[in-house]
Write a protein that holds these residues in place. Structure first.
Motif, PDB file in Angstrom:
ATOM      1  N   THR A  88      -2.098  -1.274   5.327  1.00 53.32           N
ATOM      2  CA  THR A  88      -1.631  -0.925   3.976  1.00 53.32           C
ATOM      3  C   THR A  88      -0.547  -1.878   3.504  1.00 53.32           C
ATOM      4  OG1 THR A  88      -0.125   0.707   4.923  1.00 53.32           O
ATOM      5  CG2 THR A  88      -2.239   1.510   4.110  1.00 53.32           C
ATOM      6  N   ARG A  89       0.269  -2.346   4.430  1.00 53.16           N
ATOM      7  CA  ARG A  89       1.289  -3.336   4.067  1.00 53.16           C
ATOM      8  C   ARG A  89       0.634  -4.639   3.601  1.00 53.16           C
ATOM      9  NH1 ARG A  89       4.651  -6.428   8.354  1.00 53.16           N
ATOM     10  NH2 ARG A  89       5.728  -7.848   6.993  1.00 53.16           N
ATOM     11  N   LEU A 117      -2.405  -4.913   2.300  1.00 57.08           N
ATOM     12  CA  LEU A 117      -3.020  -4.660   0.993  1.00 57.08           C
ATOM     13  C   LEU A 117      -1.988  -4.729  -0.120  1.00 57.08           C
ATOM     14  CD1 LEU A 117      -5.507  -1.725   1.660  1.00 57.08           C
ATOM     15  CD2 LEU A 117      -6.059  -4.077   1.072  1.00 57.08           C
TER      16      LEU A 117
END
Length: 94
Positions: A40-41, A43
């Motif tokens: 997620t980081r 992304l």
């Protein structure tokens, strides 16, 4: 051990317990949580980079388009604007 050493040891133990309860440490204790966090980081970083670059390039092109009175830059920016602009009407294949 004397009382001062025992108090310091108790305080250090308390601080380590507090640190182990921290979210950052809990994420790094689990491989799957770490993978999800890093994904997620990545992304968020990629999306931010694309949006930032798009805004920067559009501002730069707009700013360069204001210099049409300078011969070399004006010709370059006119070609760049013509290349970027999309025709408003598209031919239909009927």
């Amino acid at each position: 051990m004397n009382d001062d050493t025992q108090q310091r040891l108790d305080k250090l133990t308390s601080e380590l317990e507090t640190l182990n309860k921290h979210r950052f440490i809990r994420i790094h204790n689990s491989l799957w949580k770490l993978i999800l966090f890093q994904f997620t980081r990545g992304l968020a970083f990629g999306l931010g980079s694309v949006l930032g670059a798009s805004i920067l390039v559009s501002f730069l092109v707009w700013w360069l388009s204001q210099f049409e009175f300078i011969p070399i830059i004006g010709d370059f920016t006119r070609q760049l604007i013509d290349w970027i602009e999309v025709p408003t009407t598209t031919p239909r294949g009927r």
